[in-house]
Structures are given as C-alpha cells and as structure tokens.
Design a protein around this motif. Structure first.
Motif, PDB file in Angstrom:
ATOM      1  N   ALA A 282      -6.245 -32.927  60.556  1.00  0.00           N
ATOM      2  CA  ALA A 282      -5.937 -31.855  61.501  1.00  0.00           C
ATOM      3  C   ALA A 282      -7.069 -31.704  62.511  1.00  0.00           C
ATOM      4  CB  ALA A 282      -5.718 -30.546  60.754  1.00  0.00           C
ATOM      5  N   GLY A 283      -6.721 -31.663  63.789  1.00  0.00           N
ATOM      6  CA  GLY A 283      -7.701 -31.492  64.852  1.00  0.00           C
ATOM      7  C   GLY A 283      -8.325 -32.781  65.368  1.00  0.00           C
ATOM      8  N   TRP A 284      -7.965 -33.920  64.785  1.00  0.00           N
ATOM      9  CA  TRP A 284      -8.554 -35.203  65.192  1.00  0.00           C
ATOM     10  C   TRP A 284      -8.387 -35.456  66.690  1.00  0.00           C
ATOM     11  CZ3 TRP A 284     -11.666 -39.188  64.093  1.00  0.00           C
ATOM     12  CH2 TRP A 284     -11.484 -40.397  64.752  1.00  0.00           C
ATOM     13  N   ASN A 285      -7.158 -35.386  67.187  1.00  0.00           N
ATOM     14  CA  ASN A 285      -6.908 -35.708  68.593  1.00  0.00           C
ATOM     15  C   ASN A 285      -7.663 -34.770  69.525  1.00  0.00           C
ATOM     16  OD1 ASN A 285      -5.252 -37.897  68.032  1.00  0.00           O
ATOM     17  ND2 ASN A 285      -3.410 -36.641  67.985  1.00  0.00           N
ATOM     18  N   LYS A 286      -7.689 -33.498  69.186  1.00  0.00           N
ATOM     19  CA  LYS A 286      -8.407 -32.524  70.014  1.00  0.00           C
ATOM     20  C   LYS A 286      -9.901 -32.854  70.058  1.00  0.00           C
ATOM     21  CE  LYS A 286      -9.292 -27.664  70.620  1.00  0.00           C
ATOM     22  NZ  LYS A 286      -9.819 -26.524  69.918  1.00  0.00           N
ATOM     23  N   ARG A 287     -10.466 -33.162  68.910  1.00  0.00           N
ATOM     24  CA  ARG A 287     -11.896 -33.470  68.841  1.00  0.00           C
ATOM     25  C   ARG A 287     -12.216 -34.749  69.614  1.00  0.00           C
ATOM     26  NH1 ARG A 287     -16.438 -31.641  69.366  1.00  0.00           N
ATOM     27  NH2 ARG A 287     -18.057 -32.275  67.932  1.00  0.00           N
ATOM     28  N   VAL A 288     -11.347 -35.759  69.475  1.00  0.00           N
ATOM     29  CA  VAL A 288     -11.542 -37.016  70.216  1.00  0.00           C
ATOM     30  C   VAL A 288     -11.549 -36.732  71.713  1.00  0.00           C
ATOM     31  CG1 VAL A 288     -10.403 -39.185  70.856  1.00  0.00           C
ATOM     32  CG2 VAL A 288     -10.679 -38.581  68.437  1.00  0.00           C
TER      33      VAL A 288
ATOM     34  N   VAL B 183      -9.971 -51.487  69.724  1.00  0.00           N
ATOM     35  CA  VAL B 183     -10.802 -50.443  69.121  1.00  0.00           C
ATOM     36  C   VAL B 183     -10.699 -50.589  67.613  1.00  0.00           C
ATOM     37  CG1 VAL B 183     -11.178 -47.955  68.885  1.00  0.00           C
ATOM     38  CG2 VAL B 183     -10.426 -48.903  71.084  1.00  0.00           C
ATOM     39  N   ARG B 184     -11.819 -50.440  66.925  1.00  0.00           N
ATOM     40  CA  ARG B 184     -11.862 -50.568  65.463  1.00  0.00           C
ATOM     41  C   ARG B 184     -12.617 -49.391  64.868  1.00  0.00           C
ATOM     42  NH1 ARG B 184     -15.474 -52.767  61.592  1.00  0.00           N
ATOM     43  NH2 ARG B 184     -16.979 -52.881  63.268  1.00  0.00           N
ATOM     44  N   LEU B 185     -12.018 -48.804  63.827  1.00  0.00           N
ATOM     45  CA  LEU B 185     -12.668 -47.750  63.055  1.00  0.00           C
ATOM     46  C   LEU B 185     -12.750 -48.192  61.606  1.00  0.00           C
ATOM     47  CD1 LEU B 185     -10.743 -44.571  64.313  1.00  0.00           C
ATOM     48  CD2 LEU B 185     -12.936 -45.458  65.162  1.00  0.00           C
ATOM     49  N   VAL B 186     -13.874 -47.929  60.955  1.00  0.00           N
ATOM     50  CA  VAL B 186     -14.056 -48.176  59.524  1.00  0.00           C
ATOM     51  C   VAL B 186     -14.116 -46.809  58.854  1.00  0.00           C
ATOM     52  CG1 VAL B 186     -15.577 -49.143  57.753  1.00  0.00           C
ATOM     53  CG2 VAL B 186     -15.302 -50.317  59.962  1.00  0.00           C
ATOM     54  N   LEU B 187     -13.275 -46.641  57.802  1.00  0.00           N
ATOM     55  CA  LEU B 187     -13.135 -45.334  57.153  1.00  0.00           C
ATOM     56  C   LEU B 187     -13.243 -45.445  55.646  1.00  0.00           C
ATOM     57  CD1 LEU B 187     -10.020 -45.486  59.071  1.00  0.00           C
ATOM     58  CD2 LEU B 187     -11.261 -43.397  59.447  1.00  0.00           C
ATOM     59  N   ASP B 188     -13.573 -44.319  55.009  1.00  0.00           N
ATOM     60  CA  ASP B 188     -13.529 -44.273  53.550  1.00  0.00           C
ATOM     61  C   ASP B 188     -12.208 -43.643  53.111  1.00  0.00           C
ATOM     62  OD1 ASP B 188     -13.840 -41.439  53.778  1.00  0.00           O
ATOM     63  OD2 ASP B 188     -16.008 -41.578  53.484  1.00  0.00           O
ATOM     64  N   ALA B 189     -12.026 -43.464  51.814  1.00  0.00           N
ATOM     65  CA  ALA B 189     -10.768 -42.933  51.275  1.00  0.00           C
ATOM     66  C   ALA B 189     -10.511 -41.494  51.700  1.00  0.00           C
ATOM     67  CB  ALA B 189     -10.757 -43.047  49.756  1.00  0.00           C
ATOM     68  N   GLU B 190     -11.540 -40.772  52.084  1.00  0.00           N
ATOM     69  CA  GLU B 190     -11.383 -39.401  52.583  1.00  0.00           C
ATOM     70  C   GLU B 190     -11.140 -39.394  54.089  1.00  0.00           C
ATOM     71  OE1 GLU B 190     -14.045 -40.076  50.309  1.00  0.00           O
ATOM     72  OE2 GLU B 190     -12.554 -39.484  48.809  1.00  0.00           O
TER      73      GLU B 190
ATOM     74  N   LEU C 164      -6.748 -43.962  70.206  1.00  0.00           N
ATOM     75  CA  LEU C 164      -7.253 -43.300  69.009  1.00  0.00           C
ATOM     76  C   LEU C 164      -6.239 -42.378  68.349  1.00  0.00           C
ATOM     77  CD1 LEU C 164     -10.898 -42.751  70.210  1.00  0.00           C
ATOM     78  CD2 LEU C 164     -10.183 -44.144  68.252  1.00  0.00           C
ATOM     79  N   GLY C 165      -5.306 -41.795  69.100  1.00  0.00           N
ATOM     80  CA  GLY C 165      -4.262 -40.957  68.489  1.00  0.00           C
ATOM     81  C   GLY C 165      -3.325 -41.769  67.617  1.00  0.00           C
TER      82      GLY C 165
ATOM     83  N   CYS D 261     -13.506 -44.226  78.056  1.00  0.00           N
ATOM     84  CA  CYS D 261     -12.389 -44.879  78.736  1.00  0.00           C
ATOM     85  C   CYS D 261     -11.080 -44.195  78.345  1.00  0.00           C
ATOM     86  CB  CYS D 261     -12.370 -46.347  78.318  1.00  0.00           C
ATOM     87  SG  CYS D 261     -10.870 -47.239  78.747  1.00  0.00           S
ATOM     88  N   THR D 262     -10.255 -43.887  79.324  1.00  0.00           N
ATOM     89  CA  THR D 262      -8.961 -43.253  79.086  1.00  0.00           C
ATOM     90  C   THR D 262      -8.138 -44.043  78.082  1.00  0.00           C
ATOM     91  OG1 THR D 262      -8.948 -42.387  81.332  1.00  0.00           O
ATOM     92  CG2 THR D 262      -6.822 -42.536  80.214  1.00  0.00           C
ATOM     93  N   HIS D 263      -8.158 -45.354  78.184  1.00  0.00           N
ATOM     94  CA  HIS D 263      -7.326 -46.187  77.324  1.00  0.00           C
ATOM     95  C   HIS D 263      -7.833 -46.215  75.884  1.00  0.00           C
ATOM     96  CE1 HIS D 263      -5.271 -47.109  80.934  1.00  0.00           C
ATOM     97  NE2 HIS D 263      -6.354 -47.627  81.464  1.00  0.00           N
ATOM     98  N   ILE D 264      -9.125 -46.128  75.694  1.00  0.00           N
ATOM     99  CA  ILE D 264      -9.685 -46.001  74.343  1.00  0.00           C
ATOM    100  C   ILE D 264      -9.211 -44.695  73.732  1.00  0.00           C
ATOM    101  CG2 ILE D 264     -11.813 -45.579  73.059  1.00  0.00           C
ATOM    102  CD1 ILE D 264     -13.165 -47.703  74.794  1.00  0.00           C
TER     103      ILE D 264
END
Length: 188
Positions: free
Chosen positions: A104-110, A62-69, A127-128, A120-123
């Motif tokens: 804050a709240g990332w895991n819940k939202r995911v 899994v790959r995520l691209v993020l900015d400084a925020e 992510l956490g 997919c459960t494994h994806i």
C-alpha cells in the motif's frame, strides 16, 4: 459504428515485458522492460537525421531485488536506447527505492521520490506494473500461509485488496471466514 470499412496504420508500438524470478540466494527479482518503436522514419529532437522505421526510441530495463517481505534490496536500470544521450543518468535515482517495501502506498511513494527531473518518466511508469507483477509472482507462495492462524497479517493484506476480496464477498466468506464482514443489514 461500423468498423468493417475502417483501416488502421500502426504508427507507434510500445512493448512492456514484466517478469518475476526466485533467486538462488533466497531473494526475488522483478524485471520490467519498455521498448518504443516507430513504424515510419522519425526525427528525434536535436537529431540531424531521421531514425529508420523499427529503430528503438526507448529501450529501458528496470530491475528490483526484493526479500520475502517485498523490501527492496537493490534497484537499477539499463537504458539501451533513449532520445537523448543524457537520459541514462536518470537511472541513478532508483537508489532512493532501496529499503522501501512494495505494498500500500508504493506508487505514491515512487512518484514522490522520482517525479519530474529526479528520474525518467518511463522508469516511473514501469515501477507500478512491476509492483503488481511482484504481487502476482509471490502470490502462490503467500497463498499457502493465507489461512495459517499464525499469519493474520497475510489475511489482512488480502482482504479488501480488490473487488473479489471484499470482506463481505463470497471469496472471503469461503477462503477466509475469520476475516469476513457482515453485509449492511444482513449477516453472512
């Protein structure tokens, strides 16, 4: 309990690899990979023959691209080995993460966006730890601004984020004295 006489036989191996990168375009990238293997022959559901020892049951990146925020600009997954041929279709659900911010709240939202049949459960499992890898990876860049008087948001983010950074503990008292809180009944 005496473990000197106990032997063990490995039956399953899960390898999780997490990496954080700074990109040349000013963005950041976090990559998580989960690989499951068995040490003995095993029969996948719906399979007609056994898979040999060492054969990957799962190989998911899994790959995520993020900015400084820490706002997600892109999200994708590569599913090189899965129990069923239909599983890679779950990767498209990651587009729901674009625009979200790690914090804050990332895991819940995911879990809300990707639960059950949505992905997919494994994806979701990856992510956490990927989020905490982002926070660890970007920490040195953010620490430079932690006591900058202009960056009160960064100080608030750190304080009370974990045991050591409790507002009344020594780490905050010494590093972020403007954010410290008095202990109950005493002053610091």
């Amino acid at each position: 309990m005496n473990t000197d006489t106990v032997t063990r036989e490995e039956l399953h191996h899960r390898d999780v690899d997490l990496r954080f990168y700074r990109r040349s375009d000013g963005l950041f990238e976090v990559e998580g990979r989960l690989v499951d293997t068995k040490t003995h022959p095993f029969r996948r559901l719906l399979a007609e023959e056994d898979a040999p020892p060492g054969h990957h049951l799962h190989d998911i990146t899994v790959r995520l691209v993020l900015d400084a925020e820490l706002r997600v600009h892109a999200a994708d997954a590569r599913m090189s080995a899965t129990p069923f041929s239909i599983c890679p279709g779950a990767a498209t659900a990651l587009q729901a993460l674009v625009g979200l911010s790690i914090g804050a709240g990332w895991n819940k939202r995911v879990r809300e966006l990707l639960r059950g049949v949505a992905s997919c459960t494994h994806i979701v499992e990856l992510l956490g730890p990927m989020a905490t890898t982002v926070l660890q990876g970007i920490a040195p860049l953010r620490l430079a601004s932690t006591d900058d008087p202009e960056d009160d948001a960064q100080r608030r983010f750190r304080v009370d984020s974990c045991y050591a950074f409790a507002a009344e503990r020594e780490v905050v008292v010494r590093l972020l004295p403007r954010r410290q809180r008095e202990k109950l009944g005493t002053s610091i």
